[in-house]
Scaffold this motif. Structure first.
Motif, PDB file in Angstrom:
ATOM      1  N   SER A 162       0.491  -0.945  -0.151  1.00  0.00           N
ATOM      2  CA  SER A 162       0.325   0.015   0.245  1.00  0.00           C
ATOM      3  C   SER A 162       1.088   1.223   0.254  1.00  0.00           C
ATOM      4  O   SER A 162       2.349   1.184   0.900  1.00  0.00           O
ATOM      5  N   LEU A 163       0.316   1.967  -0.203  1.00  0.00           N
ATOM      6  CA  LEU A 163       1.220   3.875  -0.163  1.00  0.00           C
ATOM      7  C   LEU A 163       0.135   4.756   0.274  1.00  0.00           C
ATOM      8  O   LEU A 163      -1.501   4.636  -0.256  1.00  0.00           O
ATOM      9  N   ARG A 164       0.459   5.232   1.243  1.00  0.00           N
ATOM     10  CA  ARG A 164       0.158   6.367   1.801  1.00  0.00           C
ATOM     11  C   ARG A 164       0.494   7.905   1.657  1.00  0.00           C
ATOM     12  O   ARG A 164       1.508   7.631   2.013  1.00  0.00           O
ATOM     13  N   ALA A 165      -0.383   9.037   1.608  1.00  0.00           N
ATOM     14  CA  ALA A 165       0.682  10.024   0.680  1.00  0.00           C
ATOM     15  C   ALA A 165      -0.574  10.852   1.633  1.00  0.00           C
ATOM     16  O   ALA A 165      -1.854  10.773   2.164  1.00  0.00           O
ATOM     17  N   ILE A 166       0.545  12.201   2.949  1.00  0.00           N
ATOM     18  CA  ILE A 166      -0.091  12.356   3.398  1.00  0.00           C
ATOM     19  C   ILE A 166       0.051  14.183   3.117  1.00  0.00           C
ATOM     20  O   ILE A 166       1.504  14.494   3.081  1.00  0.00           O
ATOM     21  N   GLY A 167      -0.682  15.204   2.500  1.00  0.00           N
ATOM     22  CA  GLY A 167      -0.476  16.350   3.294  1.00  0.00           C
ATOM     23  C   GLY A 167      -0.762  17.123   3.317  1.00  0.00           C
ATOM     24  O   GLY A 167      -1.908  17.104   4.331  1.00  0.00           O
ATOM     25  N   GLY A 168      -0.355  18.319   3.798  1.00  0.00           N
ATOM     26  CA  GLY A 168      -0.920  19.532   5.045  1.00  0.00           C
ATOM     27  C   GLY A 168      -0.078  20.587   4.891  1.00  0.00           C
ATOM     28  O   GLY A 168       0.913  20.868   4.701  1.00  0.00           O
ATOM     29  N   VAL A 169      -0.947  21.344   5.501  1.00  0.00           N
ATOM     30  CA  VAL A 169      -0.526  22.852   5.785  1.00  0.00           C
ATOM     31  C   VAL A 169      -1.275  23.474   6.729  1.00  0.00           C
ATOM     32  O   VAL A 169      -1.645  23.492   8.047  1.00  0.00           O
ATOM     33  N   SER A 170      -0.422  24.023   7.681  1.00  0.00           N
ATOM     34  CA  SER A 170       0.259  25.196   8.862  1.00  0.00           C
ATOM     35  C   SER A 170       0.131  26.337   8.499  1.00  0.00           C
ATOM     36  O   SER A 170       0.774  26.745   8.188  1.00  0.00           O
ATOM     37  N   PHE A 171      -0.587  27.217   9.515  1.00  0.00           N
ATOM     38  CA  PHE A 171      -0.515  28.495   9.353  1.00  0.00           C
ATOM     39  C   PHE A 171      -0.646  29.256  10.780  1.00  0.00           C
ATOM     40  O   PHE A 171      -1.123  29.009  11.496  1.00  0.00           O
ATOM     41  N   ARG A 172       0.187  30.174  10.686  1.00  0.00           N
ATOM     42  CA  ARG A 172       0.295  30.970  11.674  1.00  0.00           C
ATOM     43  C   ARG A 172       0.161  32.328  11.514  1.00  0.00           C
ATOM     44  O   ARG A 172       0.784  33.203  10.765  1.00  0.00           O
ATOM     45  N   SER A 173      -1.082  33.316  12.562  1.00  0.00           N
ATOM     46  CA  SER A 173      -0.996  34.846  11.472  1.00  0.00           C
ATOM     47  C   SER A 173       0.238  35.420  12.804  1.00  0.00           C
ATOM     48  O   SER A 173       1.232  34.739  12.915  1.00  0.00           O
ATOM     49  N   ASP A 174       0.267  37.138  12.174  1.00  0.00           N
ATOM     50  CA  ASP A 174       1.601  37.512  12.634  1.00  0.00           C
ATOM     51  C   ASP A 174       1.893  36.937  14.100  1.00  0.00           C
ATOM     52  O   ASP A 174       0.585  37.567  14.644  1.00  0.00           O
ATOM     53  N   ALA A 175       2.874  37.745  14.652  1.00  0.00           N
ATOM     54  CA  ALA A 175       3.289  37.760  16.538  1.00  0.00           C
ATOM     55  C   ALA A 175       4.405  38.193  16.407  1.00  0.00           C
ATOM     56  O   ALA A 175       5.519  38.766  15.953  1.00  0.00           O
ATOM     57  N   SER A 176       4.248  38.787  17.815  1.00  0.00           N
ATOM     58  CA  SER A 176       5.327  39.961  18.146  1.00  0.00           C
ATOM     59  C   SER A 176       6.719  39.012  19.121  1.00  0.00           C
ATOM     60  O   SER A 176       6.101  37.853  19.801  1.00  0.00           O
ATOM     61  N   MET A 177       7.605  39.207  18.737  1.00  0.00           N
ATOM     62  CA  MET A 177       8.725  38.198  19.186  1.00  0.00           C
ATOM     63  C   MET A 177       9.126  38.187  20.870  1.00  0.00           C
ATOM     64  O   MET A 177       9.244  37.842  21.655  1.00  0.00           O
ATOM     65  N   PHE A 178       8.346  39.697  21.273  1.00  0.00           N
ATOM     66  CA  PHE A 178       8.665  40.528  22.640  1.00  0.00           C
ATOM     67  C   PHE A 178       6.970  41.047  23.426  1.00  0.00           C
ATOM     68  O   PHE A 178       5.696  41.783  21.938  1.00  0.00           O
ATOM     69  N   GLU A 179       6.866  41.350  24.149  1.00  0.00           N
ATOM     70  CA  GLU A 179       5.498  42.454  24.980  1.00  0.00           C
ATOM     71  C   GLU A 179       5.506  44.242  24.405  1.00  0.00           C
ATOM     72  O   GLU A 179       5.226  44.472  23.987  1.00  0.00           O
ATOM     73  N   THR A 180       6.727  43.760  24.089  1.00  0.00           N
ATOM     74  CA  THR A 180       6.952  45.152  23.457  1.00  0.00           C
ATOM     75  C   THR A 180       7.410  45.227  21.619  1.00  0.00           C
ATOM     76  O   THR A 180       8.369  44.600  21.883  1.00  0.00           O
ATOM     77  N   PRO A 181       6.257  46.174  20.993  1.00  0.00           N
ATOM     78  CA  PRO A 181       6.699  44.767  19.726  1.00  0.00           C
ATOM     79  C   PRO A 181       8.280  46.230  19.012  1.00  0.00           C
ATOM     80  O   PRO A 181       8.487  47.488  18.962  1.00  0.00           O
ATOM     81  N   PHE A 182       8.482  45.279  18.087  1.00  0.00           N
ATOM     82  CA  PHE A 182       9.159  45.675  17.561  1.00  0.00           C
ATOM     83  C   PHE A 182       9.739  45.382  15.582  1.00  0.00           C
ATOM     84  O   PHE A 182       9.906  44.060  15.269  1.00  0.00           O
ATOM     85  N   PRO A 183       8.726  45.578  15.186  1.00  0.00           N
ATOM     86  CA  PRO A 183       8.513  45.011  13.799  1.00  0.00           C
ATOM     87  C   PRO A 183      10.051  44.667  13.301  1.00  0.00           C
ATOM     88  O   PRO A 183       9.583  43.984  12.060  1.00  0.00           O
ATOM     89  N   GLU A 184      10.915  45.075  12.826  1.00  0.00           N
ATOM     90  CA  GLU A 184      12.320  44.208  12.430  1.00  0.00           C
ATOM     91  C   GLU A 184      12.036  43.065  12.885  1.00  0.00           C
ATOM     92  O   GLU A 184      12.292  42.392  12.296  1.00  0.00           O
ATOM     93  N   VAL A 185      11.553  42.712  13.772  1.00  0.00           N
ATOM     94  CA  VAL A 185      12.181  41.317  14.007  1.00  0.00           C
ATOM     95  C   VAL A 185      11.043  40.915  13.801  1.00  0.00           C
ATOM     96  O   VAL A 185      10.856  39.157  14.508  1.00  0.00           O
ATOM     97  N   ASP A 186       9.526  41.279  14.658  1.00  0.00           N
ATOM     98  CA  ASP A 186       8.325  40.740  15.210  1.00  0.00           C
ATOM     99  C   ASP A 186       7.595  39.501  13.252  1.00  0.00           C
ATOM    100  O   ASP A 186       8.161  40.045  12.095  1.00  0.00           O
ATOM    101  N   GLN A 187       7.257  38.850  13.223  1.00  0.00           N
ATOM    102  CA  GLN A 187       6.920  37.644  12.989  1.00  0.00           C
ATOM    103  C   GLN A 187       5.457  37.556  11.862  1.00  0.00           C
ATOM    104  O   GLN A 187       4.878  37.799  12.458  1.00  0.00           O
ATOM    105  N   PRO A 188       5.502  38.298  10.382  1.00  0.00           N
ATOM    106  CA  PRO A 188       4.150  37.926   9.706  1.00  0.00           C
ATOM    107  C   PRO A 188       3.264  36.851   9.700  1.00  0.00           C
ATOM    108  O   PRO A 188       4.244  36.214   9.793  1.00  0.00           O
ATOM    109  N   ALA A 189       2.221  37.102   9.661  1.00  0.00           N
ATOM    110  CA  ALA A 189       1.643  36.214   8.926  1.00  0.00           C
ATOM    111  C   ALA A 189       2.130  34.698   8.344  1.00  0.00           C
ATOM    112  O   ALA A 189       3.079  35.544   6.889  1.00  0.00           O
TER     113      ALA A 189
END
Length: 760
Positions: free
Chosen positions: A661-688
Motif C-alpha cells: 500500500s501507499l499512503r500520501a499525507i499532505g498538509g498546510v499549517s498557518f500562523r498569523s502575525d506574532a510579536s517576539m516580545f511584549e514591546t513590539p519591534f516590527p523589524e523582528v516581529d514575525q508576519p503571518a
C-alpha cells in the motif's frame, strides 16, 4: 487569510449543526473507516480521550514518523494555540507557549509556564528539552492550567512524552534510518528482549547528523547543524500480575555548533573599523549565515534515571511510586550578539555556562471503582540551577560579569476524583497545595577591559552592581472543578474551572544599581481558567470533532525584559510582576473519513490576549540613567501568541494489491502575525506565514518494513522563531557601544528526507 477564515467558519457551522466533538488529532485505530477510541493519561490514569474534561491533543509516535517530524517542535504545526520552538541562541532549549502563556527566556532559575514530562517525570528546566522523536509511544498536549494533577509551572498547560513499553512475550527489534538534504544522516536502533518470565530489557539508541542550513562566514563552520547522540535503557520486572517495577535511564549529548543568529542591521559606521573582514559589517544574504567571532563549540548533555514501582492492592486500588534524578550541563562559547568577529557585544563564558540537577519523588494512590475514580498523592522536588557569563562591550572597554544559582525545594499534596452522579452526569473535583522554598545567590559587576574572572581574566571589579543572597517561600492552593454530561455513548459536553500557579523567585541577571528592588524578588503568577467544550464522535464514528471556548484571568504576570542601559554601562535585565491580563479563545479539532481511503483533519485556534495592566521600568528622563515604574499596557502585546493558528491535512491510502500500500499525507499549517516580545519591534516581529508538508509512505505486504519520502516547508518559507534587540537609540548616543545589534533566529528551510523503517 480568507481561506483560513472560511475554514474556521465551516468548523463553527459544523460544530453547531452536529451535537458532537472531540479534542484530539490523534491517529485512526480500529476499523479502516471508523475513528477508534484513544486512551490517554491526562488525569494520571487511563481514560478514553472523550471522557477527559481537558483540552488534549494527541500525536502517536507513528504519526510523527510518517510526517517526517524531526523533534517535538513538530507538534506546533498540528496543535491549536501552541508555540513550540527551539529557543533563540540555542539548538536544544525549548520555548513553549500554550494559549498565550509560557516562557521565552531560558534563564536559569526562571521557571517555564508549560510543564514538560517524560513518563510522568517533571523536567524542571527547558535546556535540552527539544526532544527527538524516537522510542515514543505518544505525546499528549494538555491545554490550560494543570495545577491540580501536575502542579507548579503548568499554568499554560503540560506536554507529556510517553515512551514505548517493553514486550514480555518475544524479542522485538527495529531499525529506522533517514537521509536527506544538507547531508542528513539519522539512525535509530530500538528493541526489547524478555530475559525470563516477568523480566524484560529494552531500549533505543539514536544518532542525528546534519550539515548546517548556513555557515559562519568568519570561521567557516556550519550554522544550524545537528550532531546529537541519544540513548535510553529500560528494565521491567513483573514478579506477579499485580506488581510492576520499571527502571529507566536516558542520556543525550548535543554537540551541534553554537547558534549566534543572523544580524539584521549593518554595523554602525563608527564601529566598522573594529570589524575585519569589512564584509562582516554588512547584512549577509542568507538568514542562516553569521560572521560571529566568539567561537562555534557548544555542548549540551542531559541525563536521568527513574524508578517506577506499582502495586495493585486490589482490582480498584493501586499504589505507585515514581523516583527520579536528572541533571544537565551546557558548555560553550556563548552567544555573539553583534554577529561580527569583533567582541562588540558578546555573551562569553568559561566552563559550565549553565548546569542543573533535580531529584523528585512522587507517591500516588489510585482508585478505580464503578462510580468513583481518581488519584491522590504527595510530591517532592529538590532542584538546583546555576550559571555564569560575561557581557563584553569592546567599544565601551568594559565587561559585565554575571553569575548565580537558584535552589528550589517544592512539596505538594494533591487529589482529583470523579464521581458518576447518574449514568450520564459526572462531577470531578480536585485540589493541590504547593509550597516552594527558593534560595538565590546573585552576583553582577563591571570590569575594565575585555573579560572577567568568569572567562579567566583575573581582574578586580570597578563597580559591583549586585551581590546578595536571599530566600523566599511561596504557597498556593490550586483547585479544579468540572462537570461532564454524556449526550450519548459517543459524545460528551463539559464545563471546567481550574487554577494554575507558577512560582516566584529572583532575577539571576538583576542589576541592583539600576533597579534596587530586584533584591526583593518577584511574586508568583496565578491563572484562573474557565472552559466549555464538546468531545466525541458521530456518524457511526466516521467523524470526530472537538470545540472548546475558554476565558483566562492572568494575575501577577512575570515578564523578563532585557534592554540596553542608556548610560552605555551594560545590559539591564528585569523580571517583574507586570500586572494582569485577560485571555479569551476558541479551539477546534476534527478528523473525518471522507471515503474508505481519504481522511481529512482540521485544527483551528484563536486567541484574544490583552494586558489590563503592565507595570514596567522605563528610563527616567528626569534622572538618567535611573528607571521609573509606569503602566505601559497600551503599548504592549503578548509575545509568541499569534491570534490564529491552523492546520489542514489530507491522508490518502492507495492499496497496491499484492505489492502492499501507499499512503500520501499532505498538509498546510498557518500562523498569523506574532510579536517576539511584549514591546513590539516590527523589524523582528514575525508576519503571518504558511508551511506546506507532504509525505509518501510505502508499506509492502507483511508490514515488516516501510519507506517514506518526506518534504517539509516545501515552499522554503523564511520565518523567525526568536530574536534579540539591542538597538542604537539616538536619544541616548552612548548606546552605540552595543553595536546596534538586532539579530534573528529562523526555523528550518525546505527539507527533503528519505526514511527506511525495518521491524524484526
Amino acid at each position: 487569510m480568507g481561506f483560513w477564515l472560511a475554514l474556521g467558519a465551516s468548523g463553527v457551522a459544523l460544530a453547531a449543526a452536529m451535537p458532537a466533538a472531540a479534542q484530539d488529532t490523534a491517529g485512526v485505530t480500529g476499523e479502516a473507516t471508523q475513528v477508534g477510541e484513544i486512551v490517554v493519561t491526562a488525569r494520571r490514569r487511563d481514560e478514553a480521550l472523550k471522557d477527559v474534561p481537558i483540552a488534549v491533543t494527541v500525536q502517536t509516535g507513528e504519526q510523527l514518523e510518517e510526517r517526517g517530524a524531526p523533534d517535538i517542535t513538530a507538534l506546533q504545526r498540528v496543535t491549536p494555540n501552541l508555540t513550540l520552538q527551539v529557543s533563540r541562541g540555542t539548538n536544544s532549549t525549548l520555548t513553549a507557549f500554550i494559549r498565550g502563556i509560557g516562557q521565552q527566556d531560558p534563564l536559569w532559575g526562571f521557571e517555564p509556564g508549560v510543564g514538560l514530562y517524560i513518563d510522568d517525570v517533571y523536567i524542571a528546566r527547558p535546556q535540552g528539552a527539544v526532544l527527538d522523536v524516537f522510542d515514543v509511544e505518544r505525546i499528549e498536549v494538555l491545554r490550560g492550567p494543570q495545577g491540580t494533577l501536575y502542579g507548579r509551572n503548568t499554568i499554560g498547560g503540560a506536554i507529556k512524552y510517553v515512551t514505548r513499553g517493553l514486550d514480555f512475550d518475544a524479542p522485538q527489534f527495529r531499525v529506522r534510518a533517514a537521509v536527506g538534504t544538507d547531508n542528513q544522516r539519522d539512525l535509530i536502533l530500538s528493541g526489547s528482549v524478555p530475559l525470563a518470565e516477568g523480566l524484560a530489557i529494552g531500549g533505543a539508541v539514536a544518532t542525528y547528523d546534519r550539515d548546517g542550513f548556513g555557515r559562519n562566514r568568519f570561521t567557516g563552520a556550519d550554522t544550524y547543524n545537528k550532531d546529537v547522540v541519544s540513548g535510553r535503557l529500560t528494565v521491567e520486572a513483573r514478579p506477579s500480575s499485580r506488581v510492576l517495577f520499571r527502571l529507566s535511564g536516558d542520556y543525550t549529548e548535543d554537540n551541534s555548533n553554537a547558534n549566534h543568529g543572523h544580524r539584521l542591521r549593518p554595523v554602525p559606521a563608527p564601529l566598522q573599523p573594529l570589524v575585519t573582514p569589512a564584509a562582516c559589517n554588512l547584512v549577509l544574504d542568507s538568514v542562516y549565515d553569521t560572521c560571529a567571532g566568539l567561537g562555534d563549540d557548544n555542548k549540551v548533555t542531559t541525563k536521568g534515571v527513574s524508578l517506577l514501582a506499582q502495586w495493585d492492592l486490589s482490582d480498584t486500588i493501586t499504589l505507585k511510586s515514581i523516583t527520579a534524578y536528572r541533571d544537565g550541563e551546557t558548555t560553550g562559547r556563548g552567544i555573539d550578539f553583534d554577529n561580527t568577529p569583533a567582541p562588540i557585544l558578546d555573551i562569553a563564558s568559561s566552563g559550565a555556562v549553565y548546569a542543573d540537577d533535580q531529584t523528585s519523588q512522587e507517591f500516588q494512590l489510585q482508585y478505580n471503582g464503578h462510580r468513583l475514580q481518581g488519584v491522590a498523592g504527595l510530591y517532592f522536588l529538590d532542584a538546583v540551577a546555576r550559571g555564569q557569563f560575561d557581557t563584553i562591550l569592546q567599544a565601551g572597554g568594559i565587561t559585565q560579569g554575571t553569575s548565580g544559582s537558584m535552589d528550589t525545594e517544592s512539596f505538594a499534596a494533591f487529589g482529583d476524583f470523579s464521581y458518576d452522579l447518574t449514568e450520564r452526569l459526572a462531577v470531578s473535583v480536585g485540589a493541590r497545595w504547593t509550597q516552594d522554598e527558593r534560595e538565590a545567590v546573585v552576583f553582577k559587576a563591571n570590569y575594565l577591559g575585555l573579560g572577567s574572572p568568569i572567562t579567566g581574566r583575573m581582574v578586580a571589579p570597578v563597580q559591583t552592581l549586585t551581590d546578595y543572597s536571599a530566600s523566599a517561600t511561596f504557597e498556593e492552593f490550586t483547585p479544579r472543578l468540572s462537570l461532564t454530561y454524556s449526550l450519548n455513548d459517543d459524545l460528551n459536553v463539559y464545563a471546567a474551572y481550574g487554577r494554575g500557579f507558577k512560582s516566584g523567585g529572583f532575577d539571576m541577571r538583576g542589576d541592583a544599581t539600576a533597579t534596587p528592588s530586584t533584591q526583593d524578588g518577584y511574586d508568583p503568577e496565578i491563572v484562573d481558567s474557565y472552559e466549555i467544550g464538546l468531545k466525541g464522535s458521530l456518524l457511526d464514528r466516521r467523524l470526530r470533532l472537538a470545540t472548546a471556548v475558554f476565558h483566562t484571568d492572568y494575575t501577577g504576570q512575570q515578564i523578563t525584559t532585557q534592554q540596553v542601559n542608556p548610560a552605555g554601562t551594560g545590559v539591564v535585565s528585569f523580571v517583574d510582576n507586570v500586572g494582569s491580563s485577560t485571555i479569551r479563545g476558541w479551539e477546534f479539532e476534527g478528523q473525518a473519513f471522507l471515503t474508505d481511503r481519504l481522511t481529512a483533519s482540521l485544527s483551528l485556534g484563536y486567541v484574544d490576549a490583552e494586558f489590563n495592566e503592565f507595570l514596567a521600568y522605563v528610563p527616567n528622563p528626569a534622572a538618567p540613567p535611573a528607571f521609573v515604574l509606569a503602566d505601559v499596557s497600551d503599548s504592549r502585546q503578548f509575545q509568541n501568541t499569534p491570534e490564529w493558528t491552523g492546520n489542514f491535512s489530507l491522508t490518502y491510502d492507495q492499496p497496491l494489491g499484492e505489492y502492499g500500500s501507499l499512503r500520501a499525507i499532505g498538509g498546510v499549517s498557518f500562523r498569523s502575525d506574532a510579536s517576539m516580545f511584549e514591546t513590539p519591534f516590527p523589524e523582528v516581529d514575525q508576519p503571518a506565514y504558511e508551511l506546506y508538508d507532504l509525505s509518501l509512505v510505502y508499506t509492502p505486504p507483511g508490514d515488516r518494513w516501510r519507506v517514506g519520502l518526506h518534504g517539509r516547508n516545501l515552499t522554503d518559507e523564511r520565518y523567525r522563531t526568536g530574536a534579540y534587540t539591542f538597538a542604537y537609540t539616538p536619544a541616548a548616543p552612548s548606546t552605540i557601544v552595543f553595536g546596534d545589534s538586532v539579530i534573528g533566529f529562523y526555523g528550518p528551510p525546505r527539507t527533503i528526507s528519505l526514511s527506511l523503517d525495518v521491524r524484526f
